[in-house]
Scaffold this motif. Structure first.
Motif, short mmCIF file in Angstrom:
data_model
loop_
_atom_site.label_atom_id
_atom_site.label_comp_id
_atom_site.label_asym_id
_atom_site.label_seq_id
_atom_site.Cartn_x
_atom_site.Cartn_y
_atom_site.Cartn_z
N GLU B 86 0.45 -5.34 34.02
CA GLU B 86 -0.03 -4.43 35.06
C GLU B 86 -0.07 -5.10 36.44
O GLU B 86 -0.65 -4.56 37.37
CB GLU B 86 -1.40 -3.87 34.70
CG GLU B 86 -2.47 -4.93 34.55
CD GLU B 86 -3.86 -4.35 34.30
OE1 GLU B 86 -4.00 -3.12 34.29
OE2 GLU B 86 -4.78 -5.15 34.14
N SER B 87 0.56 -6.26 36.58
CA SER B 87 0.48 -6.93 37.88
C SER B 87 1.53 -6.43 38.86
O SER B 87 2.45 -5.70 38.51
CB SER B 87 0.58 -8.44 37.69
OG SER B 87 -0.72 -8.94 37.46
N ALA B 88 1.35 -6.89 40.12
CA ALA B 88 2.13 -6.35 41.22
C ALA B 88 3.64 -6.39 41.02
O ALA B 88 4.32 -5.41 41.31
CB ALA B 88 1.73 -7.07 42.51
N PRO B 89 4.24 -7.50 40.54
CA PRO B 89 5.70 -7.53 40.43
C PRO B 89 6.25 -6.42 39.53
O PRO B 89 7.32 -5.87 39.82
CB PRO B 89 5.98 -8.92 39.84
CG PRO B 89 4.83 -9.75 40.26
CD PRO B 89 3.66 -8.82 40.23
N HIS B 91 4.45 -3.65 38.88
CA HIS B 91 3.91 -2.42 39.44
C HIS B 91 4.85 -1.82 40.51
O HIS B 91 5.11 -0.63 40.51
CB HIS B 91 2.53 -2.71 40.05
CG HIS B 91 1.83 -1.53 40.63
ND1 HIS B 91 1.10 -0.66 39.83
CD2 HIS B 91 1.74 -1.07 41.88
CE1 HIS B 91 0.59 0.29 40.60
NE2 HIS B 91 0.96 0.06 41.84
N VAL B 92 5.36 -2.67 41.42
CA VAL B 92 6.15 -2.13 42.53
C VAL B 92 7.56 -1.71 42.12
O VAL B 92 8.26 -1.09 42.90
CB VAL B 92 6.24 -3.11 43.74
CG1 VAL B 92 4.87 -3.46 44.26
CG2 VAL B 92 7.02 -4.36 43.39
N VAL B 93 7.99 -2.09 40.93
CA VAL B 93 9.32 -1.65 40.51
C VAL B 93 9.25 -0.55 39.44
O VAL B 93 10.16 -0.38 38.64
CB VAL B 93 10.20 -2.83 40.02
CG1 VAL B 93 10.54 -3.77 41.15
CG2 VAL B 93 9.51 -3.61 38.90
N SER B 125 -2.19 -9.52 32.38
CA SER B 125 -2.14 -9.91 33.78
C SER B 125 -0.76 -10.34 34.21
O SER B 125 -0.42 -10.31 35.37
CB SER B 125 -3.10 -11.05 34.04
OG SER B 125 -4.40 -10.58 33.97
N CYS B 126 0.01 -10.84 33.30
CA CYS B 126 1.36 -11.30 33.62
C CYS B 126 1.92 -11.89 32.35
O CYS B 126 1.26 -12.65 31.67
CB CYS B 126 1.37 -12.37 34.71
SG CYS B 126 3.05 -13.01 35.03
N LEU B 127 3.14 -11.50 32.03
CA LEU B 127 3.75 -11.99 30.80
C LEU B 127 4.79 -13.06 31.09
O LEU B 127 5.44 -13.58 30.19
CB LEU B 127 4.35 -10.82 30.02
CG LEU B 127 3.31 -9.77 29.58
CD1 LEU B 127 3.96 -8.45 29.21
CD2 LEU B 127 2.46 -10.28 28.43
N GLY B 128 4.99 -13.37 32.39
CA GLY B 128 5.88 -14.47 32.76
C GLY B 128 7.36 -14.16 32.66
O GLY B 128 8.18 -15.05 32.61
N ILE B 129 7.70 -12.87 32.66
CA ILE B 129 9.10 -12.50 32.54
C ILE B 129 9.41 -11.55 33.71
O ILE B 129 10.06 -10.52 33.55
CB ILE B 129 9.37 -11.81 31.18
CG1 ILE B 129 8.65 -12.60 30.08
CG2 ILE B 129 10.86 -11.77 30.85
CD1 ILE B 129 8.36 -11.81 28.85
N CYS B 130 8.90 -11.92 34.88
CA CYS B 130 8.83 -11.02 36.02
C CYS B 130 10.18 -10.64 36.60
O CYS B 130 10.29 -9.68 37.34
CB CYS B 130 7.98 -11.65 37.10
SG CYS B 130 6.59 -12.56 36.44
N GLY B 131 11.24 -11.39 36.26
CA GLY B 131 12.56 -11.09 36.82
C GLY B 131 13.11 -9.77 36.30
O GLY B 131 14.04 -9.21 36.90
N VAL B 132 12.56 -9.28 35.20
CA VAL B 132 13.10 -8.06 34.59
C VAL B 132 12.03 -6.98 34.44
O VAL B 132 12.04 -6.21 33.51
CB VAL B 132 13.77 -8.35 33.22
CG1 VAL B 132 15.04 -9.16 33.41
CG2 VAL B 132 12.82 -9.13 32.30
#
Lengths: 547, 159
Positions: B86-89, B91-93, B125-132
């Protein structure tokens, strides 16, 4: 080594593995054996290649042809066409339009594109992370050998000090100074702790290093141990990073077998060994004292500082705590010297920085570039421009605890000092690029939601402040915010900065502060006109159920 | 596996085995809890009692540590655990729409487990796979670039 004709690399980040990369790898091996090419062609799993639009990806050298996404069913055709017939396997190529990051750098070796500068990621994506020999062939453990056989511990610390290396975890503290503090104490044992609890939203650079080049972390920690007089190291790694944990465990056992860890390394009287300690899901454990508490089997609540971990760290003993990206700069600095390192980046922020590029750009991924590049360059060159030709509204740099940087600052060089002068912070290197459809209230709300759930609850300003700030931002996004709410938010933001115990609460105020500073009119529109200019907030006039 | 299918003796021997693997030291506590959690999907109170006796650590202290970490659960979870970033990276996509679809499809809100015990829906909070992004993880399977209309197909893969 046997002469080889072709090198075939298969991407093996979690996303690729989820999409069948291992099966692709297996079938490649089988097809190559079937074609009787196993003596000429080497197939290798590599880490994340830094490009995420066509996974799993297969890269074949020396032509540097990039195929992706490749399914197991594509493999026979790919082998037949590329490796037997020696022509491009039509239809499988990844689109060149989105050439970026790692791939751009790889292609640059053919002299076609401007290069990134890779120091910490020099090997990631190029070597087999589960093969120690591959690491050794690529200069691996040379720096450790040099440090142990040609340098005194003081010389190692001096070299790191002269290089100007600063912590890449966000705070930018000089690494050489930290090491010197630990080396100067007479309290033993001492510990080297590598902080691999990377949990900042949008940041996954350390994962790529750990998955793609695990031996570099081991080598760097051993050098640090020699420098400060520590014989034991811990890697505190995020519980979620399962693949990275496996790769590290493999690398450590290989290093022990080869004598790079253990007793009398390289015939010296220096001994060093490393434990992997997996976290269990808590952002706050990236804070160094919370991390230490967590290793000690307690709740990950930050300690009071001072005393700092350099004198009172793990089990109360002197400890170096370095971020993964920071510490893997060490072997190249030892190997090539501080003067070489200072050729990259700016005079106050030497070296390179790894950035993750995310959000509304055409190409997301990861790059390593010299300090001092600008946001505009990152978006244009590596992000290949904004998606759908939209314009940049803001960038959130460094994850939730970073700054919200308005488009007007996109020509500010991305280095510690320039950013500090502009009143924003670089953070961990996540660059979340947002277009005009992004609402600043919504973004601040999402960021505060993060802090409220990750607050450890130890101190009141943070535990209550983040919760209350989130409630107010929610009210504003629902169109029921009042002028009083804005004043309260301002006050909460100041209180968070002033009175929070640790960095989590202190930086929780940053999104609020930045939004007020750069986008006040947009916030006011929500409160006074009951309008969300970006059209992102619900503005339903009623509060959603309390979370 | 549920604790109900195990006798007290089995629970005890499992706890002994896990403690034997990591050693009965303070620094082994979080890894021990993680392994037990992995075995049962959560930390059944029977295992906490056995662990308390083995390590000679009060149950209150075990619970204090266990309740701190996101990946440890003191409550039973469904057969399949869905984590949504549910974090911003993300969220915005387009993450917000994906989240709405997930909730609608499952009829669950964050932290809830379905009545049939099939699903547990969690936010992360973040799963560490934010590129996708947007990213969801079901059990150990990672799904990136998730679109709202792709959600039913993903859920249908799990029995």
């Amino acid at each position: 080594m046997k002469p080889i004709r072709s090198l075939v690399l298969v991407s093996s980040d979690p996303e690729s593995i989820g999409r069948g990369a291992q099966e692709v790898h297996r079938r490649l091996q089988r097809a190559i054996e079937a074609a009787d090419l196993e003596n000429e062609v080497v197939v290798s799993m590599v880490g994340d290649v830094g490009r995420h639009d066509a996974l799993p990806m297969v890269i074949i050298y020396p032509e540097a042809t990039i195929y992706g996404p490749v399914t197991p069913e594509n493999v026979p055709f790919l082998v037949e066409e590329h490796l037997v017939e020696r022509r491009i396997a039509a239809g499988l190529e990844a689109s060149t339009r989105e050439l970026s990051g790692r791939i751009a750098w790889l292609s640059a070796r053919r002299g076609t594109l401007p290069a990134e500068q890779r120091i910490v990621l020099a090997r990631a994506g190029l070597i087999d992370p589960e093969n120690v020999e591959d690491y050794i062939v690529h200069d691996g453990y040379e720096a450790l050998a040099k440090a142990l056989t040609e340098m005194t511990p003081a010389e190692v610390i001096n070299e790191i000090g002269k290089s100007g290396l600063k912590g890449r975890g966000g705070a930018g503290f000089p690494t050489g100074m930290k090491w010197r503090f630990v080396s100067q104490t007479d309290d033993y044992p001492k510990y080297i702790i590598c902080n691999a609890d990377e949990s900042e939203p949008g940041t996954f650079k350390d994962r790529l290093i750990l998955e793609g080049d695990p031996h570099s972390v081991i080598e760097a920690m051993a050098i640090a141990g020699y420098a400060v007089g520590a014989n034991e190291g811990y890697i505190y790694i995020r519980g979620e990073y399962v693949l990275a944990q496996e790769r590290l465990a493999t690398a450590i056992s290989q290093a022990r077998q080869m004598g790079f860890l253990g007793e009398t390394i390289f015939g010296s009287d220096f001994s060093f060994d490393i434990h992997i300690h997996a976290g269990a899901g808590a952002y706050i454990c990236g804070e160094e004292t919370a991390l230490i508490e967590s290793i000690e089997g307690k709740r990950g609540e930050p300690r009071s500082r001072p005393p700092y971990p350099t004198t009172h760290g793990l089990w109360g003993k002197p400890s170096v705590v370095n971020n993964v990206e920071t510490i893997v700069n060490v072997p190249p600095i030892i190997q090539h010297g501080a003067a070489w390192y200072r050729r990259f980046g700016t005079s106050n922020s030497p070296g390179t920085k790894v950035y993750t590029i995310l959000g509304n750009v055409n190409v997301t991924g990861l790059i390593e570039v010299p300090m001092g590049i600008t946001l505009r360059e990152v978006i244009a060159i590596y992000g290949k421009g904004m998606q759908d030709g939209a314009s940049l509204k803001l960038a959130q740099t460094g994850g939730s605890s970073g700054s919200i940087v308005p488009a007007s600052l996109q020509d500010t060089p991305l280095d510690f000092d320039s950013y500090a002068r502009a009143g924003v912070s670089l953070g961990s290197g996540a660059l979340l690029i947002c277009n005009e459809d992004t609402c600043v209230v919504d973004l601040a709300k999402v960021s505060l939601n993060f802090f409220k759930r990750e607050s450890c609850g130890k101190c009141t300003p943070c535990r209550v402040g983040t919760q209350r700030a989130y409630q107010i931002l929610t009210a504003i996004s629902e169109g029921v915010g009042t002028q009083q709410d804005l004043d309260d938010l301002q006050m909460l933001s100041e209180n968070l900065t002033e009175f929070s115990h640790c960095g989590l609460g202190q930086t929780a105020s940053v999104p609020i502060r930045d939004v007020f500073r750069h986008f006040r009119a947009e916030v006011d529109a929500h409160v006074q006109l009951k309008v969300c200019p970006a059209g992102a907030c619900p503005m339903s006039g009623q509060l959603a159920k309390a979370a | 596996m549920t604790v109900g299918t195990k006798s007290a003796q089995d629970v005890n021997s499992l706890v002994q085995e896990v403690v034997g693997r990591h050693g009965a030291t303070a620094e082994a506590l979080v890894p021990i809890l993680s392994d037990i959690n992995q075995e049962f999907g959560y930390l059944p109170s029977e295992t906490m009692a056995a662990l308390s006796q083995t390590l000679r650590v009060p149950k209150s202290q075990l619970f204090s540590v266990a309740s701190f970490y996101e990946m440890l659960s003191t409550k039973p979870r469904g057969r399949h655990v869905i984590q949504f970033c549910e974090s911003a990276p993300c969220h915005v996509v387009g993450g917000r729409q994906v989240w709405q679809t997930l909730q609608d499809e499952l009829g669950l809100e964050t932290g809830e487990t379905s009545e049939d015990g099939k699903w547990t829906l969690l936010t992360s909070s973040c799963l560490g796979i934010c590129g996708v992004g947007p990213v969801i993880i079901v059990d150990d399977d990672i799904y990136g670039n998730v679109a709202p209309d792709g959600v039913p197909e993903i859920l249908a893969r799990y029995a």
